[in-house]
Design a protein around this motif. Sequence first.
Motif, PDB file in Angstrom:
ATOM      1  N   GLN A  83       0.842  -1.194   0.000  1.00  0.00           N
ATOM      2  CA  GLN A  83       0.000   0.000   0.000  1.00  0.00           C
ATOM      3  C   GLN A  83       0.879   1.247   0.000  1.00  0.00           C
ATOM      4  OE1 GLN A  83      -3.026  -0.031   3.035  1.00  0.00           O
ATOM      5  NE2 GLN A  83      -3.302   2.194   3.001  1.00  0.00           N
ATOM      6  N   GLU A  84       0.430   2.292  -0.675  1.00  0.00           N
ATOM      7  CA  GLU A  84       1.200   3.532  -0.762  1.00  0.00           C
ATOM      8  C   GLU A  84       1.263   4.221   0.598  1.00  0.00           C
ATOM      9  OE1 GLU A  84       1.512   7.458  -3.666  1.00  0.00           O
ATOM     10  OE2 GLU A  84      -0.320   6.249  -3.631  1.00  0.00           O
ATOM     11  N   LEU A  85       2.400   4.871   0.845  1.00  0.00           N
ATOM     12  CA  LEU A  85       2.616   5.549   2.119  1.00  0.00           C
ATOM     13  C   LEU A  85       1.654   6.728   2.270  1.00  0.00           C
ATOM     14  CD1 LEU A  85       4.595   5.563   4.600  1.00  0.00           C
ATOM     15  CD2 LEU A  85       5.805   7.392   3.402  1.00  0.00           C
ATOM     16  N   ASP A  86       1.059   6.843   3.461  1.00  0.00           N
ATOM     17  CA  ASP A  86       0.178   7.960   3.781  1.00  0.00           C
ATOM     18  C   ASP A  86       1.008   9.252   3.816  1.00  0.00           C
ATOM     19  OD1 ASP A  86      -1.554   9.832   4.909  1.00  0.00           O
ATOM     20  OD2 ASP A  86      -2.486   8.348   6.235  1.00  0.00           O
ATOM     21  N   ARG A  87       0.545  10.281   3.086  1.00  0.00           N
ATOM     22  CA  ARG A  87       1.286  11.543   3.032  1.00  0.00           C
ATOM     23  C   ARG A  87       1.428  12.193   4.404  1.00  0.00           C
ATOM     24  NH1 ARG A  87       2.155  13.686  -1.995  1.00  0.00           N
ATOM     25  NH2 ARG A  87       1.134  12.613  -3.741  1.00  0.00           N
ATOM     26  N   ASN A  88       0.518  11.879   5.321  1.00  0.00           N
ATOM     27  CA  ASN A  88       0.600  12.457   6.668  1.00  0.00           C
ATOM     28  C   ASN A  88       1.818  11.960   7.439  1.00  0.00           C
ATOM     29  OD1 ASN A  88      -1.788  13.955   6.360  1.00  0.00           O
ATOM     30  ND2 ASN A  88      -3.045  12.199   6.963  1.00  0.00           N
ATOM     31  N   LEU A  89       2.436  10.867   6.958  1.00  0.00           N
ATOM     32  CA  LEU A  89       3.613  10.329   7.630  1.00  0.00           C
ATOM     33  C   LEU A  89       4.908  10.996   7.166  1.00  0.00           C
ATOM     34  CD1 LEU A  89       2.689   6.530   7.527  1.00  0.00           C
ATOM     35  CD2 LEU A  89       2.508   8.085   9.472  1.00  0.00           C
ATOM     36  N   VAL A  90       4.821  11.844   6.139  1.00  0.00           N
ATOM     37  CA  VAL A  90       5.994  12.563   5.654  1.00  0.00           C
ATOM     38  C   VAL A  90       6.122  13.875   6.434  1.00  0.00           C
ATOM     39  CG1 VAL A  90       7.108  13.600   3.660  1.00  0.00           C
ATOM     40  CG2 VAL A  90       5.705  11.546   3.371  1.00  0.00           C
ATOM     41  N   GLN A  91       7.249  14.047   7.119  1.00  0.00           N
ATOM     42  CA  GLN A  91       7.473  15.228   7.952  1.00  0.00           C
ATOM     43  C   GLN A  91       8.157  16.332   7.137  1.00  0.00           C
ATOM     44  OE1 GLN A  91       6.326  15.394  11.159  1.00  0.00           O
ATOM     45  NE2 GLN A  91       5.461  13.363  10.744  1.00  0.00           N
ATOM     46  N   SER A  92       7.564  17.510   7.111  1.00  0.00           N
ATOM     47  CA  SER A  92       8.146  18.654   6.387  1.00  0.00           C
ATOM     48  C   SER A  92       9.166  19.366   7.273  1.00  0.00           C
ATOM     49  CB  SER A  92       7.049  19.632   5.967  1.00  0.00           C
ATOM     50  OG  SER A  92       6.155  19.010   5.055  1.00  0.00           O
ATOM     51  N   CYS A  93      10.309  19.689   6.685  1.00  0.00           N
ATOM     52  CA  CYS A  93      11.386  20.380   7.405  1.00  0.00           C
ATOM     53  C   CYS A  93      11.922  21.515   6.534  1.00  0.00           C
ATOM     54  CB  CYS A  93      12.514  19.421   7.763  1.00  0.00           C
ATOM     55  SG  CYS A  93      12.019  18.049   8.816  1.00  0.00           S
ATOM     56  N   GLU A  94      12.529  22.487   7.164  1.00  0.00           N
ATOM     57  CA  GLU A  94      13.123  23.608   6.461  1.00  0.00           C
ATOM     58  C   GLU A  94      14.531  23.839   6.980  1.00  0.00           C
ATOM     59  OE1 GLU A  94      10.807  27.135   6.535  1.00  0.00           O
ATOM     60  OE2 GLU A  94       9.046  26.231   5.570  1.00  0.00           O
ATOM     61  N   SER A  95      15.423  24.162   6.058  1.00  0.00           N
ATOM     62  CA  SER A  95      16.789  24.525   6.405  1.00  0.00           C
ATOM     63  C   SER A  95      17.136  25.756   5.586  1.00  0.00           C
ATOM     64  CB  SER A  95      17.749  23.374   6.110  1.00  0.00           C
ATOM     65  OG  SER A  95      19.092  23.759   6.399  1.00  0.00           O
ATOM     66  N   GLY A  96      17.054  26.899   6.210  1.00  0.00           N
ATOM     67  CA  GLY A  96      17.242  28.137   5.468  1.00  0.00           C
ATOM     68  C   GLY A  96      16.088  28.342   4.507  1.00  0.00           C
TER      69      GLY A  96
ATOM     70  N   ARG B 263      -6.316  -3.955   6.083  1.00  0.00           N
ATOM     71  CA  ARG B 263      -5.994  -5.285   6.581  1.00  0.00           C
ATOM     72  C   ARG B 263      -5.349  -6.123   5.475  1.00  0.00           C
ATOM     73  NH1 ARG B 263     -10.288  -9.465   9.439  1.00  0.00           N
ATOM     74  NH2 ARG B 263      -8.801 -11.122   9.881  1.00  0.00           N
ATOM     75  N   GLY B 264      -4.301  -6.843   5.820  1.00  0.00           N
ATOM     76  CA  GLY B 264      -3.596  -7.667   4.841  1.00  0.00           C
ATOM     77  C   GLY B 264      -2.631  -6.885   3.973  1.00  0.00           C
ATOM     78  N   HIS B 265      -2.359  -5.610   4.311  1.00  0.00           N
ATOM     79  CA  HIS B 265      -1.471  -4.759   3.537  1.00  0.00           C
ATOM     80  C   HIS B 265      -0.248  -4.370   4.367  1.00  0.00           C
ATOM     81  CE1 HIS B 265      -5.013  -4.488   1.054  1.00  0.00           C
ATOM     82  NE2 HIS B 265      -4.405  -3.715   0.184  1.00  0.00           N
ATOM     83  N   VAL B 266       0.775  -3.890   3.692  1.00  0.00           N
ATOM     84  CA  VAL B 266       1.930  -3.274   4.339  1.00  0.00           C
ATOM     85  C   VAL B 266       2.179  -1.945   3.632  1.00  0.00           C
ATOM     86  CG1 VAL B 266       3.546  -4.560   2.863  1.00  0.00           C
ATOM     87  CG2 VAL B 266       4.360  -3.529   4.988  1.00  0.00           C
ATOM     88  N   MET B 267       2.321  -0.875   4.398  1.00  0.00           N
ATOM     89  CA  MET B 267       2.520   0.466   3.853  1.00  0.00           C
ATOM     90  C   MET B 267       4.011   0.779   3.854  1.00  0.00           C
ATOM     91  SD  MET B 267       0.892   4.053   5.239  1.00  0.00           S
ATOM     92  CE  MET B 267      -0.815   3.595   4.891  1.00  0.00           C
ATOM     93  N   LEU B 268       4.548   1.089   2.665  1.00  0.00           N
ATOM     94  CA  LEU B 268       5.985   1.307   2.515  1.00  0.00           C
ATOM     95  C   LEU B 268       6.259   2.619   1.795  1.00  0.00           C
ATOM     96  CD1 LEU B 268       7.091  -2.235   1.255  1.00  0.00           C
ATOM     97  CD2 LEU B 268       7.168  -1.378   3.608  1.00  0.00           C
ATOM     98  N   ALA B 269       7.381   3.256   2.139  1.00  0.00           N
ATOM     99  CA  ALA B 269       7.836   4.435   1.416  1.00  0.00           C
ATOM    100  C   ALA B 269       8.262   4.033   0.009  1.00  0.00           C
ATOM    101  CB  ALA B 269       8.999   5.094   2.156  1.00  0.00           C
TER     102      ALA B 269
END
Length: 353
Positions: free
Chosen positions: A205-218, A303-309
């Motif tokens: 299963q496709e990774l939930d976008r909510n699990l991607v953490q946004s960061c800023e550097s400059g 159920r029965g799935h695995v969510m991966l990046a």
Amino acid sequence: MEVEVRSVAGMQGCFAALPLHLIQTLQVTYSGFLPPLLALELRPHNPTAAEASSWFVAWIGAASNSNAIEVAEKLAECIGLPNFTQVHVRARADLPKATTVMLEPATEDDWEILELNADFAEEHLLNQVGIVQEGLRFPLWLHGHTVITFRVASTEPEQLVVQLVPGTELAVAPKQRKRDLSSNITEAVKSHNRSVTTKALLRVQELDRNLVQSCESGSIRFGVVPTSMAFISPRTGERFSLINGQLAFLTSMSVGNNSIQNHGRKKGQSYGPENANGISIDNNNGDIRQVIIRLVFLETVARGHVMLARSLRRYIHANLHTRFWENTIGIGPRTTPRGGSTCTCTCCLCEMF
């Protein structure tokens, strides 16, 4: 209506063939508009203590060569339907559609054959099986000559009989061959800290976008993706006796010409990395890759799935939406390759040789 049931050697599939007089009766009952699939409940005329109270078979339009209901001999053996049994027939239409079905191979041999023929089994299961019920044993024919047997562990919804449809999610619990006790003791002495290995075949299963953490550097904004974790449903974890937070390894498995393949892929093609649309763009040439991850329970995973990046999927050559037995997730210890070491980083997982 009372009809005789005969088991036919050489007949394949879990669908029954009906005599013409019974088909005509059904046509009258349904005003000439027969549904594409009918479930037939067969009740013995003179039941005995050794017989089941009833049997269910599916019919999709085939006519028998006799005045009896004909079923495959292998199917009759699986459901315990004696040859030449006199039964009363009751037709049932509009069965509930199965959303999830949990299956178990009947034997270790069945499991090993399934692993080698996963693509063929996936493509032909719905062509051979129309209805299931909890506790049912049924055969599946592979390449016309090999037969493996499954047992239905559970169904959703929990009804007496449910119909398999193209949208039904199927999950197979592995049946590992038990080791000899003496060899187990020897292995335990040699490596007392090894744990029992469990395998589960899950759909990607496709990774939930909510699990991607946004960061800023400059002035630069970037996202941090959890590539050292795999997310599964708590129900999946319970089904396969997995623990939230435990270490596991993911394996993309390929065996000769019977590669575990994506649904609809031509025979002989292998997995490759995906482009932005999730389409395979190259061939893994039989390369079997394995990574260590940490399992995390997440309610949003089906159920029965695995969510991966995506980067993790690309590395192990696992495309999105592959069927339940096309990607292997092995749970347990992993030995370090000779001359190499394994390390995990906070945002990625790598292996050095």
